[in-house]
Design a protein around this motif. Sequence first.
Motif, mmCIF file in Angstrom:
data_model
loop_
_atom_site.group_PDB
_atom_site.id
_atom_site.type_symbol
_atom_site.label_atom_id
_atom_site.label_comp_id
_atom_site.label_asym_id
_atom_site.label_seq_id
_atom_site.Cartn_x
_atom_site.Cartn_y
_atom_site.Cartn_z
ATOM 1 N N HIS A 175 0.798 -1.228 0.000
ATOM 2 C CA HIS A 175 0.000 0.000 0.000
ATOM 3 C C HIS A 175 0.840 1.292 0.000
ATOM 4 C CE1 HIS A 175 -3.453 -2.551 0.476
ATOM 5 N NE2 HIS A 175 -3.084 -2.964 1.668
ATOM 6 N N PRO A 176 1.865 1.425 0.846
ATOM 7 C CA PRO A 176 2.643 2.679 0.826
ATOM 8 C C PRO A 176 3.319 2.933 -0.515
ATOM 9 C CG PRO A 176 3.089 1.431 2.832
ATOM 10 C CD PRO A 176 2.331 0.524 1.918
ATOM 11 N N ASP A 177 3.806 1.872 -1.150
ATOM 12 C CA ASP A 177 4.466 2.033 -2.448
ATOM 13 C C ASP A 177 3.462 2.420 -3.533
ATOM 14 O OD1 ASP A 177 6.947 1.309 -1.342
ATOM 15 O OD2 ASP A 177 6.464 -0.821 -1.568
ATOM 16 N N GLY A 178 2.254 1.884 -3.439
ATOM 17 C CA GLY A 178 1.212 2.253 -4.394
ATOM 18 C C GLY A 178 0.893 3.730 -4.322
ATOM 19 N N ARG A 179 0.745 4.243 -3.103
ATOM 20 C CA ARG A 179 0.500 5.681 -2.933
ATOM 21 C C ARG A 179 1.637 6.500 -3.518
ATOM 22 N NH1 ARG A 179 1.944 7.623 2.767
ATOM 23 N NH2 ARG A 179 3.876 6.866 1.796
ATOM 24 N N ASN A 180 2.861 6.114 -3.202
ATOM 25 C CA ASN A 180 4.011 6.894 -3.675
ATOM 26 C C ASN A 180 4.095 6.911 -5.199
ATOM 27 O OD1 ASN A 180 4.686 7.317 -1.017
ATOM 28 N ND2 ASN A 180 6.227 5.690 -0.944
ATOM 29 N N GLU A 181 3.894 5.760 -5.821
ATOM 30 C CA GLU A 181 3.965 5.683 -7.284
ATOM 31 C C GLU A 181 2.844 6.485 -7.937
ATOM 32 O OE1 GLU A 181 6.669 3.733 -9.159
ATOM 33 O OE2 GLU A 181 7.170 4.695 -7.243
ATOM 34 N N LEU A 182 1.683 6.500 -7.306
ATOM 35 C CA LEU A 182 0.564 7.289 -7.847
ATOM 36 C C LEU A 182 0.906 8.774 -7.824
ATOM 37 C CD1 LEU A 182 -2.536 6.930 -8.755
ATOM 38 C CD2 LEU A 182 -3.035 7.834 -6.466
ATOM 39 N N LEU A 183 1.392 9.246 -6.684
ATOM 40 C CA LEU A 183 1.685 10.676 -6.555
ATOM 41 C C LEU A 183 2.862 11.102 -7.428
ATOM 42 C CD1 LEU A 183 1.121 11.198 -2.717
ATOM 43 C CD2 LEU A 183 -0.438 11.703 -4.615
ATOM 44 N N ARG A 184 3.729 10.152 -7.777
ATOM 45 C CA ARG A 184 4.828 10.455 -8.706
ATOM 46 C C ARG A 184 4.393 10.396 -10.163
ATOM 47 N NH1 ARG A 184 8.577 6.354 -5.280
ATOM 48 N NH2 ARG A 184 9.328 7.833 -3.698
ATOM 49 N N GLY A 185 3.166 9.938 -10.396
ATOM 50 C CA GLY A 185 2.645 9.861 -11.751
ATOM 51 C C GLY A 185 3.137 8.667 -12.541
ATOM 52 N N ARG A 186 3.688 7.668 -11.875
ATOM 53 C CA ARG A 186 4.253 6.513 -12.575
ATOM 54 C C ARG A 186 3.216 5.424 -12.860
ATOM 55 N NH1 ARG A 186 9.836 5.951 -9.001
ATOM 56 N NH2 ARG A 186 10.813 7.878 -9.757
ATOM 57 N N ILE A 187 2.057 5.523 -12.264
ATOM 58 C CA ILE A 187 0.930 4.621 -12.548
ATOM 59 C C ILE A 187 -0.294 5.473 -12.796
ATOM 60 C CG2 ILE A 187 1.797 2.605 -11.281
ATOM 61 C CD1 ILE A 187 0.127 3.518 -8.892
ATOM 62 N N ASP A 188 -1.285 4.876 -13.453
ATOM 63 C CA ASP A 188 -2.490 5.651 -13.790
ATOM 64 C C ASP A 188 -3.494 5.681 -12.650
ATOM 65 O OD1 ASP A 188 -1.964 6.273 -16.675
ATOM 66 O OD2 ASP A 188 -1.832 4.085 -16.770
ATOM 67 N N ALA A 189 -3.589 4.575 -11.913
ATOM 68 C CA ALA A 189 -4.583 4.487 -10.843
ATOM 69 C C ALA A 189 -4.045 3.613 -9.720
ATOM 70 C CB ALA A 189 -5.896 3.927 -11.382
ATOM 71 N N TRP A 190 -4.682 3.738 -8.571
ATOM 72 C CA TRP A 190 -4.278 2.968 -7.393
ATOM 73 C C TRP A 190 -5.518 2.567 -6.614
ATOM 74 C CZ3 TRP A 190 -3.486 5.554 -2.195
ATOM 75 C CH2 TRP A 190 -3.035 4.644 -1.227
ATOM 76 N N ALA A 191 -5.566 1.292 -6.239
ATOM 77 C CA ALA A 191 -6.610 0.835 -5.321
ATOM 78 C C ALA A 191 -6.120 1.152 -3.926
ATOM 79 C CB ALA A 191 -6.852 -0.669 -5.503
ATOM 80 N N GLY A 192 -6.595 2.260 -3.378
ATOM 81 C CA GLY A 192 -6.013 2.830 -2.168
ATOM 82 C C GLY A 192 -6.556 2.251 -0.882
#
Length: 333
Positions: A175-192
């Motif tokens: 979960h923490p890595d998903g948030r970080n990648e989302l805010l960096r714009g490296r993924i399109d979406a995140w199941a938060g």
Amino acid sequence: MNGKTVIVIAVIIGAAFAGLFFLPKQKKTEQNNGLSEIRLDYANWSPIGLVLRQQGFLEEELKKDNIRVRWVFSQGSNKSMEFLRSGSVDIGSSAGVAALISFANGNPIKTVYISTTPEWTALLLKPGSTIKSVVELKGKTIAATPGTDPYVFMVRTLAQAGLTLNDVKVVTLQHPDGRNELLRGRIDAWAGLDPLMAQAELAGAPYLYRNVDFNTYNVISVRREFAEAHPELVSRVLASYEKARRWAQEHPAEYLELVAREAKITPEVAKLLLERTGLGDAAFTGKQEASLIEAGKALQRSGILKNDRDMETMVGELIDRSYFTAVSNRKEK
């Protein structure tokens, strides 16, 4: 009185004194079956667990039995289930559907209590995204953590829009890595997952899809072997959870402050988290089982769970109301 009689009397007296000497130790052993430690997990997404750990209610309850309490941090429901399966903890918190998936895959657990009723997951987009609908996620990258409520939320949301996991690129991240990648714009979406989801929201990540009915409950599960060996102790742990839940209800300002401090989040993030975390449920009443059955059937349709077992039966085998019923019965007396 001859010598033999004296010897017999001495033996009888000695045995009586020995029995008196060892009686307290025997009684204590019968109370806790020789248990010296109980292990529980705690998590930033499980606020009542944070209260229980910080307030020391369980330590106070078990002090008279000389049972230590050891706390193990869990990053996600999948980790909690791994800890239970490996025997690293005796009692763990998770999303209800995470417990169901783990149980279906052979983890011998009993789910015994509802900690909170949260809306703790949703689909979020990277800041500045132009995506307006779930259908537009086709071919896009979504981060999620398998074996957790957010992952199942993603699966159900895609299915509702006519998409499958094969239509998107799922990146497995904690979960923490998903948030970080989302805010960096490296993924399109995140199941938060909250409170990380609230942090992303405040940092400018917009919601794509929310549905409180696709969230399952924050539940407490026990290793089956432990529960069957120590049923009274499990009920005492649940009574301590109840004490923590009541404390949270009666001290809302202190509750918010505690969660912010223990989870190491800002008061603004804690406020968002707690606004969508209900404290009204504790016992299983039927609606929770129904929610899990629907989630389980969705997982069977998507191929994540095998379709070789009846979901109603599986959920019935997972949930055991008796341990919390014992708590309720004690309160009524």
